[in-house]
Write a protein that holds these residues in place. Structure first.
Motif, PDB file in Angstrom:
ATOM      1  N   ILE A   1      67.662  18.913 -10.034  1.00  0.00           N
ATOM      2  CA  ILE A   1      66.508  19.805 -10.182  1.00  0.00           C
ATOM      3  C   ILE A   1      65.302  19.031 -10.681  1.00  0.00           C
ATOM      4  N   ILE A   2      65.539  18.143 -11.669  1.00  0.00           N
ATOM      5  CA  ILE A   2      64.444  17.306 -12.191  1.00  0.00           C
ATOM      6  C   ILE A   2      63.868  16.430 -11.080  1.00  0.00           C
ATOM      7  N   THR A   3      64.748  15.911 -10.227  1.00  0.00           N
ATOM      8  CA  THR A   3      64.295  15.086  -9.107  1.00  0.00           C
ATOM      9  C   THR A   3      63.412  15.891  -8.166  1.00  0.00           C
ATOM     10  N   LEU A   4      63.828  17.126  -7.863  1.00  0.00           N
ATOM     11  CA  LEU A   4      63.030  17.991  -6.981  1.00  0.00           C
ATOM     12  C   LEU A   4      61.674  18.308  -7.600  1.00  0.00           C
ATOM     13  N   ILE A   5      61.675  18.543  -8.919  1.00  0.00           N
ATOM     14  CA  ILE A   5      60.406  18.817  -9.608  1.00  0.00           C
ATOM     15  C   ILE A   5      59.492  17.593  -9.543  1.00  0.00           C
ATOM     16  N   SER A   6      60.076  16.398  -9.693  1.00  0.00           N
ATOM     17  CA  SER A   6      59.284  15.164  -9.610  1.00  0.00           C
ATOM     18  C   SER A   6      58.674  15.010  -8.225  1.00  0.00           C
ATOM     19  N   ILE A   7      59.473  15.262  -7.191  1.00  0.00           N
ATOM     20  CA  ILE A   7      58.968  15.172  -5.809  1.00  0.00           C
ATOM     21  C   ILE A   7      57.870  16.211  -5.580  1.00  0.00           C
ATOM     22  N   LEU A   8      58.089  17.429  -6.113  1.00  0.00           N
ATOM     23  CA  LEU A   8      57.100  18.495  -5.962  1.00  0.00           C
ATOM     24  C   LEU A   8      55.782  18.120  -6.633  1.00  0.00           C
ATOM     25  N   GLY A   9      55.872  17.460  -7.802  1.00  0.00           N
ATOM     26  CA  GLY A   9      54.662  17.025  -8.497  1.00  0.00           C
ATOM     27  C   GLY A   9      53.864  16.036  -7.676  1.00  0.00           C
ATOM     28  N   VAL A  10      54.544  15.062  -7.082  1.00  0.00           N
ATOM     29  CA  VAL A  10      53.867  14.080  -6.214  1.00  0.00           C
ATOM     30  C   VAL A  10      53.272  14.786  -5.002  1.00  0.00           C
ATOM     31  N   THR A  11      54.043  15.708  -4.416  1.00  0.00           N
ATOM     32  CA  THR A  11      53.577  16.440  -3.235  1.00  0.00           C
ATOM     33  C   THR A  11      52.300  17.220  -3.536  1.00  0.00           C
ATOM     34  N   LEU A  12      52.300  17.942  -4.656  1.00  0.00           N
ATOM     35  CA  LEU A  12      51.118  18.734  -5.029  1.00  0.00           C
ATOM     36  C   LEU A  12      49.911  17.832  -5.278  1.00  0.00           C
ATOM     37  N   GLY A  13      50.143  16.716  -5.969  1.00  0.00           N
ATOM     38  CA  GLY A  13      49.040  15.796  -6.250  1.00  0.00           C
ATOM     39  C   GLY A  13      48.405  15.260  -4.986  1.00  0.00           C
ATOM     40  N   VAL A  14      49.222  14.785  -4.061  1.00  0.00           N
ATOM     41  CA  VAL A  14      48.707  14.228  -2.801  1.00  0.00           C
ATOM     42  C   VAL A  14      48.050  15.326  -1.962  1.00  0.00           C
ATOM     43  N   MET A  15      48.686  16.491  -1.905  1.00  0.00           N
ATOM     44  CA  MET A  15      48.164  17.603  -1.101  1.00  0.00           C
ATOM     45  C   MET A  15      46.777  18.044  -1.598  1.00  0.00           C
ATOM     46  N   VAL A  16      46.659  18.259  -2.908  1.00  0.00           N
ATOM     47  CA  VAL A  16      45.385  18.720  -3.464  1.00  0.00           C
ATOM     48  C   VAL A  16      44.305  17.659  -3.318  1.00  0.00           C
ATOM     49  N   LEU A  17      44.671  16.404  -3.528  1.00  0.00           N
ATOM     50  CA  LEU A  17      43.700  15.315  -3.360  1.00  0.00           C
ATOM     51  C   LEU A  17      43.161  15.264  -1.938  1.00  0.00           C
ATOM     52  N   ILE A  18      44.038  15.332  -0.954  1.00  0.00           N
ATOM     53  CA  ILE A  18      43.608  15.288   0.449  1.00  0.00           C
ATOM     54  C   ILE A  18      42.723  16.483   0.768  1.00  0.00           C
ATOM     55  N   LEU A  19      43.127  17.670   0.302  1.00  0.00           N
ATOM     56  CA  LEU A  19      42.354  18.888   0.576  1.00  0.00           C
ATOM     57  C   LEU A  19      40.965  18.823  -0.043  1.00  0.00           C
ATOM     58  N   VAL A  20      40.888  18.496  -1.329  1.00  0.00           N
ATOM     59  CA  VAL A  20      39.600  18.495  -2.031  1.00  0.00           C
ATOM     60  C   VAL A  20      38.677  17.403  -1.507  1.00  0.00           C
ATOM     61  N   ILE A  21      39.197  16.196  -1.332  1.00  0.00           N
ATOM     62  CA  ILE A  21      38.355  15.097  -0.846  1.00  0.00           C
ATOM     63  C   ILE A  21      37.873  15.377   0.575  1.00  0.00           C
ATOM     64  N   SER A  22      38.711  15.971   1.414  1.00  0.00           N
ATOM     65  CA  SER A  22      38.311  16.303   2.788  1.00  0.00           C
ATOM     66  C   SER A  22      37.214  17.364   2.795  1.00  0.00           C
ATOM     67  N   VAL A  23      37.349  18.373   1.930  1.00  0.00           N
ATOM     68  CA  VAL A  23      36.330  19.424   1.852  1.00  0.00           C
ATOM     69  C   VAL A  23      35.020  18.853   1.319  1.00  0.00           C
ATOM     70  N   MET A  24      35.099  18.007   0.292  1.00  0.00           N
ATOM     71  CA  MET A  24      33.882  17.392  -0.251  1.00  0.00           C
ATOM     72  C   MET A  24      33.191  16.513   0.785  1.00  0.00           C
ATOM     73  N   THR A  25      33.988  15.757   1.540  1.00  0.00           N
ATOM     74  CA  THR A  25      33.426  14.912   2.603  1.00  0.00           C
ATOM     75  C   THR A  25      32.797  15.776   3.686  1.00  0.00           C
ATOM     76  N   GLY A  26      33.511  16.841   4.082  1.00  0.00           N
ATOM     77  CA  GLY A  26      32.972  17.747   5.094  1.00  0.00           C
ATOM     78  C   GLY A  26      31.686  18.406   4.631  1.00  0.00           C
ATOM     79  N   PHE A  27      31.634  18.800   3.360  1.00  0.00           N
ATOM     80  CA  PHE A  27      30.428  19.405   2.801  1.00  0.00           C
ATOM     81  C   PHE A  27      29.255  18.425   2.861  1.00  0.00           C
ATOM     82  N   GLU A  28      29.534  17.168   2.514  1.00  0.00           N
ATOM     83  CA  GLU A  28      28.474  16.146   2.537  1.00  0.00           C
ATOM     84  C   GLU A  28      27.984  15.894   3.961  1.00  0.00           C
ATOM     85  N   ARG A  29      28.911  15.767   4.906  1.00  0.00           N
ATOM     86  CA  ARG A  29      28.522  15.496   6.297  1.00  0.00           C
ATOM     87  C   ARG A  29      27.780  16.686   6.916  1.00  0.00           C
TER      88      ARG A  29
END
Length: 429
Positions: free
Chosen positions: A24-52
């Protein structure tokens, strides 16, 4: 090859233990990495799109380069325009007159800015036609095109007539006009109106650039009307210039500066909107580092998991070392666990992040309709939908950073495991 297979085999075995909470701890660790990468890609893409998208709107309404003279109009501008048009990267140039005026409609008075243009020349420099939302780009005669917010403020529609007053000390004149009208002296009031030189213009179109500053404060009029309002004769306030590429504007500006004489000066679209773009870039960089902490938190989760594994498997580590397992093999077991968790979390985060970017507007509509959460108010941001643009280099930096952080998180548990004394480890209860 044998060492790597041994380490990887044990790493995978430890990541899915039976009858413990480590899985379970392993799954939580994977989920944490997944959320971090997912949110980073989403926010940076939206910010870039807003700028362009903002770039496209700014460049669509503004010229790539503007030439003007400080505190005075441009004289003999036709000669200057011919010289500029001979430059290699210059496509077109158009004269303009711009400044504040007083406008009245239905007893509503506002002080917007007029921009006097030659429609035929202006269309070669900017993309005004794409911003017309009502009426047409028709400035043939005493006509005017209003910004959408300005039109709403004046309660003006296509076909209405608005009164334009030339700039000057109009506040005192209107105060005097109100006083005379209250006294009922209509002849003096009419004479005073002539002092202001009013002009009636017919609204033929309404534009919406997507920027509140332009839509609420600008009105387009024929060039000769603006020249008459400012008593310029044949002079103008500046030249709007289009280049072959908007990102070549700085280079073209330097070439134009070589032609100009003081006090004439040239500014690019980046110079004129520097504060906005600098703010967006700063926010984008700050958001990247703030959201990167989500990945760091996930990395601590990975570290916690591996430390727990180290404690639980102390006897097994001692047995392996006693049987001849090398230090690097033991280190490799825990490093491999961090690499596997980081790699799997990064890949899942990459897929979900890109998916969310693709369906961002549907997700926004769902949140608005079901939970009444307005993620992206259209009225505030002046965009019909959430802009986004995925830049491969940004995605690569995000995924690489997340993977490296997660891999490095395994170093401390691996270090402690490698330092275990086989004799003490075998005595461990």
């Amino acid at each position: 090859m044998i060492q790597r297979s041994f380490s990887l085999f044990l790493a995978l075995r430890y990541l899915r233990p039976k009858r413990t909470f480590l899985s379970i701890i392993t799954l939580i660790s994977i989920l944490g990495v997944t959320l971090g990468v997912m949110v980073l890609i989403l926010v940076i893409s939206v910010m870039t799109g807003f700028e362009r998208e903002l770039e496209r709107k700014v460049v669509g309404f503004d010229a790539h380069v503007v030439v003007s003279r400080m505190d005075s109009p441009l004289t003999n501008w036709e000669e200057l325009q011919d010289k500029i048009l001979k430059l290699k990267d210059v496509v077109a140039a158009a004269p303009f007159v711009q400044g504040p005026v007083l406008v009245e409609h239905e007893n509503i008075r506002v002080a917007p800015k007029i921009r006097g243009i030659d429609p035929e020349a202006e269309e070669k420099v900017t993309e005004l036609k794409q911003f017309i939302v009502q009426g047409d780009l028709d400035l043939d005669g005493d006509k005017v095109i209003l910004g959408s917010e300005l039109a709403a403020l004046l309660h003006a529609r296509v076909g209405d007539k608005i009164t334009l007053y030339s700039p000057g000390n109009v506040s005192q004149i209107f105060n005097e006009l109100d006083r005379i009208q209250k006294e009922g002296n209509k002849s003096d009031a009419a004479a005073l109106k002539q002092m202001i030189l009013p002009r009636e213009l017919t609204v033929t179109g309404i534009f919406e650039s997507g920027r509140y500053l332009y839509d609420s404060d600008f009105m387009l009029v024929p060039l000769y009307v603006a020249q008459e309002v400012y008593d310029l004769g044949g002079d103008i306030h500046g030249l709007a210039i289009r280049t072959t590429d908007r990102y070549r504007a700085d280079a073209v500006k330097e070439e134009i500066q070589g032609i100009l004489k003081y006090p004439d000066t040239a500014m690019t679209w980046i110079d004129m909107n520097k504060q906005i773009f600098d703010a967006i870039k700063m926010e984008r960089n700050v958001m990247f580092f703030i959201l990167l902490f989500i990945v760091l938190v996930a990395a601590f989760g990975i570290m916690n998991t591996l430390i727990t594994v180290t404690v639980q498997k102390t006897r097994e580590i001692g047995i392996m070392k006693a049987l001849g397992a090398q230090t690097m093999q033991i280190v490799g077991v825990f490093m491999a666990q961090g690499v596997v968790v980081g790699l799997f979390g990064t890949i899942v985060g990459l897929i979900t992040g890109i998916s969310l970017v693709q369906y961002r507007n549907q997700v926004s509509d769902f949140l608005a309709n079901v939970f009444h959460i307005e993620v992206f108010p259209r009225s505030v941001y002046q965009f019909s939908e959430i802009p986004a643009e995925i830049v491969p280099s940004d995605v690569a930096i995000i995924c690489t950073s997340a993977f490296i952080i997660c891999s490095l998180a395994a170093l401390i548990p691996a270090y402690f495991a490698a330092r275990l004394d086989p004799v003490k480890a075998l005595r461990y209860e």
